[in-house]
Structure formats: structure tokens, C-alpha cells
Design a protein around this motif. Structure first.
Motif, PDB file in Angstrom:
ATOM      1  N   LEU A   1     -42.058 -42.936  34.393  1.00 20.03           N
ATOM      2  CA  LEU A   1     -40.771 -43.653  34.354  1.00 20.03           C
ATOM      3  C   LEU A   1     -40.318 -43.653  32.910  1.00 20.03           C
ATOM      4  O   LEU A   1     -40.605 -44.571  32.161  1.00 20.03           O
ATOM      5  CB  LEU A   1     -40.951 -45.090  34.853  1.00 20.03           C
TER       6      LEU A   1
ATOM      7  N   TYR B   1     -31.957 -41.590  41.117  1.00 20.77           N
ATOM      8  CA  TYR B   1     -31.247 -42.713  41.730  1.00 20.77           C
ATOM      9  C   TYR B   1     -29.895 -42.830  41.045  1.00 20.77           C
ATOM     10  O   TYR B   1     -29.817 -43.327  39.912  1.00 20.77           O
ATOM     11  CB  TYR B   1     -32.033 -44.015  41.527  1.00 20.77           C
TER      12      TYR B   1
ATOM     13  N   SER C   1     -37.241 -40.666  38.071  1.00 16.97           N
ATOM     14  CA  SER C   1     -38.691 -40.856  37.999  1.00 16.97           C
ATOM     15  C   SER C   1     -39.373 -39.608  38.546  1.00 16.97           C
ATOM     16  O   SER C   1     -38.746 -38.803  39.248  1.00 16.97           O
ATOM     17  CB  SER C   1     -39.125 -42.091  38.794  1.00 16.97           C
TER      18      SER C   1
ATOM     19  N   ARG D   1     -31.004 -43.451  37.288  1.00 18.92           N
ATOM     20  CA  ARG D   1     -32.425 -43.590  36.966  1.00 18.92           C
ATOM     21  C   ARG D   1     -33.169 -42.362  37.476  1.00 18.92           C
ATOM     22  O   ARG D   1     -32.840 -41.842  38.550  1.00 18.92           O
ATOM     23  CB  ARG D   1     -32.941 -44.860  37.645  1.00 18.92           C
TER      24      ARG D   1
ATOM     25  N   ASP E   1     -47.759 -45.192  49.293  1.00 22.54           N
ATOM     26  CA  ASP E   1     -47.842 -43.745  49.096  1.00 22.54           C
ATOM     27  C   ASP E   1     -48.982 -43.149  49.933  1.00 22.54           C
ATOM     28  O   ASP E   1     -50.073 -43.716  49.998  1.00 22.54           O
ATOM     29  CB  ASP E   1     -48.057 -43.414  47.610  1.00 22.54           C
TER      30      ASP E   1
ATOM     31  N   HIS F   1     -42.303 -48.866  50.781  1.00 21.96           N
ATOM     32  CA  HIS F   1     -43.286 -47.928  51.340  1.00 21.96           C
ATOM     33  C   HIS F   1     -44.583 -48.029  50.557  1.00 21.96           C
ATOM     34  O   HIS F   1     -44.620 -48.607  49.463  1.00 21.96           O
ATOM     35  CB  HIS F   1     -42.757 -46.486  51.262  1.00 21.96           C
TER      36      HIS F   1
ATOM     37  N   HIS G   1     -44.245 -50.884  47.710  1.00 18.07           N
ATOM     38  CA  HIS G   1     -43.326 -50.916  46.570  1.00 18.07           C
ATOM     39  C   HIS G   1     -41.983 -50.328  46.981  1.00 18.07           C
ATOM     40  O   HIS G   1     -41.874 -49.694  48.029  1.00 18.07           O
ATOM     41  CB  HIS G   1     -43.926 -50.191  45.359  1.00 18.07           C
TER      42      HIS G   1
ATOM     43  N   ASN H   1     -37.513 -37.819  41.547  1.00 21.60           N
ATOM     44  CA  ASN H   1     -36.511 -38.714  42.135  1.00 21.60           C
ATOM     45  C   ASN H   1     -35.324 -38.897  41.200  1.00 21.60           C
ATOM     46  O   ASN H   1     -35.489 -38.984  39.981  1.00 21.60           O
ATOM     47  CB  ASN H   1     -37.107 -40.110  42.368  1.00 21.60           C
TER      48      ASN H   1
END
Ligand SMILES: C=C1C[C@]23C[C@@]1(O)CC[C@H]2[C@@]12CC[C@H](O)[C@@](C)(C(=O)O1)[C@H]2[C@@H]3C(=O)O
Ligand SMILES: O=C(O)CCC(=O)C(=O)O
Ligand SMILES: [Fe+2]
Length: 358
Positions: free
Chosen positions: A238, A210, A296, A294, A229, A227, A284, A208
């Protein structure tokens, strides 16, 4: 303006959805403006599981902590998890590089055959702003790459595929260890279920990114919409300390305090169903940040499509049995129809759940 080369056309999509949202008077919910408390997740030191000594007491305590956190939080941090910083940093560097490629290259991704069809950005099915994710991702079936790079001695070891594969082997071993412990703690001693149904090739990896959200009220715009998982469990990497991950605890959203030494583990829908609701697949989301980009990486521990998920306990079943294939199809259909995933409530045997938002 988006920097034309790298970022997807977020602003354009956002503007269209905002206009539509305002027209339909479904705009931002003022109640979401409440201050969100920041919390530390339970931190579990996994070293007793890997150390070659006879400290059975420490091992049992560690297993109990894993089960407790999975019941009470559905989320926890693990430290001394056995995955080296060389592997984690190597992946991070290559992940950043691939996101820096021009948008058209990422979208068409003809250069990387394992990437074909794996790139997503925003939320193509969103019908209002609440369903829009200000992020881009590669969602990669690991069947496409496991065994393709690390088993050969040729080829450079600084490629993204190599780094993903290296991380995925370690993540797989960690996920198996955690899944076996969680099974044992609900009375499934020596269960072969996870060894037989989840292979390195049945799992998925999602990278991901952001980008900063450079407008007012960033906290009201999601980096990734709420959502759960669709897997047994997730290992989240992270590495930067940019805040953003939030989860529901006791009916309230809380922000997760980053822990630079930890991996974040969360229970997915399949474990909640298999454990008959004992372990919690918690909702989350990621909120945007006005200044910082950001990144992840999520490793999803998943079974074969044909695997049937059913209550492993002796208690009356909360959910009906379903195959993983059926579950994934239902998620796809719901995203298509409602712009967001519904998930496990669709599989409740005594359906007391009703849709109140969307
Ligand atoms: C629009 C969506 C795609 C997604 C389900 C969702 O409603 C919101 C989050 C997305 C996510 C993130 C984690 C997993 O990758 C995933 C499979 C899931 O269960 O939720 C994806 C969904 C997807 O890509 O289909
Ligand atoms: O970026 C994060 O912190 C969370 C990502 C996530 O929830 C996901 O990829 O499913
Ligand atoms: Fe997630």
C-alpha cells in the motif's frame, strides 16, 4: 460521468444495482454509519531475521511477535523486510500506467498475453449494492510470468511484466520465511511443507485500483467488499497513503492507519485451516474515498491446486481436509450463487455456522 477512456462503466452498474437494491428494500444499513476507529497494526522489524550475526535472542523475539500478531490480529506491518524501494516503486509506476489504458484495452487485453482473462471490475455477480466493489483489478497467475523476463538479459526493464516478476521473487522469499516461522511456532520444526507445496509459479498477484467515489456517503460503498483471502498469506503493498483498508478486530470494524515504511501481511484461509484455527484469516474490506484514487498490490502465497490442506496439529480438527482446487471451486460457486464468498465456514466439520446475511 466516468471518463470514457479509462474507467469501467461504474456509474451505470452502480445505478442499476441501487435501483434494484431499493426495490428490494435491502439498501444501506444505518448501523454501518457508526464512526470507525483508526488503529495502528503491530509493527514488526524483520531485520533480526536477515542479519548475519549471532543475536539469537532478537531472532526468537521477532519470530514470537510474528506468531502473536497472526493469532491475535491476523494482520501486521513489517518493516526492514528486505524488499528494496527500487523494486516497490518500479512496480508501482508500471501498475499505474497499465490502469491508465483505455477500458476496452484492459478488458480485451489482447496486447498482453499474460493478462488474458485477468482483468475484472465491479462485481459481475452482485445482486445488491453491498456486494458491489467500486474497483478494478488484474488478478494474475504468476505461472504465466515467472522466469519470463528477469532470467534473460535482453528486453527493457521498465515493463510491467519485468517489474511484477522482480517483485514476485522477493515477495516469494519473504512469504516462505514468514510461513516457515509460523509453522515452527505451532510445533512444526523444519517443516518442508511450504517449500514443497508453494512455488513462485503457484502464487498469484492482484493489482487493484480504486477510483474516487464521487457521490454522497462514500463510506457506505465498498472499494472491495468484505472478504478473507483464499491463500496461506498475503503481502500487501500500500504505497500511497490513501486510507481505505479496514479489518475486523474483536468483532468490530477498525480502519488501518497507513504506514509508509511497511508492507502489510495478512493470514489467509489456508493458514487458518492448516493451523487448525490458531492463526486467523480475518475479514477485511476497502472503503471508497471521495477525492483520491487508491492503488494496492496483493501477493497471494498459494500452493499447487493438488495440495491437500489439513490440520497439522494434534488437536481435534476444526475443518475437514480439502484440496486447494476444491477450495477455489467452492469460492467460485459461492460467488456465482450468493454474489459473495463464504470460504472456510463451508469446510467446518461440526457445522454450527449459518448464513445470516448476503
Ligand atoms: C466477489 C468476490 C471475488 C473475490 C471473493 C469476493 O466475494 C470478494 C473478494 C474477492 C477476493 C479478493 C481476494 C482474492 O483475490 C480472492 C480470490 C478472494 O478470496 O476474495 C478474490 C475473490 C475472487 O476473485 O474470486
Ligand atoms: O487494497 C487493499 O488495501 C486490500 C486489497 C485486498 O484485500 C485484496 O486484494 O485481497
Ligand atoms: Fe484481501
Amino acid at each position: 460521468m466516468d471518463s470514457a477512456s479509462t474507467n469501467p462503466p461504474f456509474h451505470k452498474a452502480f445505478k442499476t444495482l441501487m435501483e434494484k437494491t431499493q426495490r428490494e428494500r435491502e439498501g444501506f444499513d444505518e448501523t454501518e454509519l457508526v464512526e470507525i476507529e483508526e488503529c495502528e497494526l503491530p509493527v514488526i522489524d524483520l531485520s533480526p531475521l536477515f542479519e548475519e550475526n549471532d543475536d539469537e535472542v532478537a531472532r526468537e523475539e521477532c519470530k514470537s511477535e510474528i506468531a502473536r500478531a497472526s493469532k491475535e490480529w491476523g494482520f501486521f506491518h513489517v518493516v526492514k523486510h528486505g524488499i528494496s524501494s527500487e523494486v516497490l516503486n518500479g512496480l508501482r509506476i508500471e501498475q499505474e500506467k497499465v490502469f491508465k489504458l483505455p477500458f476496452d484495452v484492459k478488458k480485451n487485453n489482447n496486447d498482453f498475453n499474460f493478462f488474458a482473462g485477468s482483468y475484472r471490475w465491479g462485481s459481475p455477480t452482485a445482486t445488491n449494492i453491498k456486494q458491489f466493489s467500486w474497483s478494478e483489478a488484474f488478478h494474475i497467475p504468476l505461472a504465466d510470468i515467472m522466469g519470463s523476463t528477469t532470467s534473460t538479459t535482453t528486453g527493457p526493464n521498465n515493463t510491467l511484466t519485468y517489474r511484477i516478476e522482480q517483485f514476485a521473487w522477493d515477495a516469494y522469499n519473504l512469504a516462505q520465511t514468514l510461513a516457515d516461522i509460523l509453522a515452527e511456532k505451532i510445533g512444526e520444526q523444519n517443516s518442508k511443507f511450504f517449500r514443497e507445496n508453494c512455488l513462485p509459479t503457484t502464487c498469484y498477484l492482484r493489482m487493484n485500483r480504486y477510483p474516487p467515489f464521487p457521490m454522497a456517503s462514500p463510506s457506505q460503498v465498498h472499494g472491495l467488499i468484505p472478504h478473507t483471502d483464499s491463500c496461506f498469506l498475503t503481502i500487501l503493498l500500500l504505497q500511497d497513503q490513501v486510507r481505505g483498508l479496514q479489518l475486523v478486530k474483536d468483532g468490530k470494524w477498525i480502519a488501518v492507519k497507513p504506514n509508509p515504511h511497511a508492507l502489510t501481511i495478512n493470514i489467509g484461509d489456508l493458514f487458518q485451516a492448516w493451523s487448525n484455527g490458531v492463526y486467523k484469516s480475518v475479514e477485511h474490506r476497502v472503503v471508497t474515498n471521495p477525492e483520491f484514487e487508491r492503488f494496492s498490490t496483493a501477493y497471494f502465497f498459494c500452493p499447487f491446486n493438488e495440495t491437500v490442506i489439513e490440520n497439522c496439529s494434534k488437536q481435534p480438527s476444526v475443518y475437514r481436509r480439502f484440496s486447494y482446487q476444491e477450495y477455489r471451486q467452492q469460492v467460485r460457486d459461492d460467488v456465482q450463487k450468493f454474489g459473495t464468498k463464504i470460504g472456510l465456514p463451508n469446510f467446518l466439520l461440526h457445522n454450527t455456522w449459518c448464513r445470516t446475511s448476503g
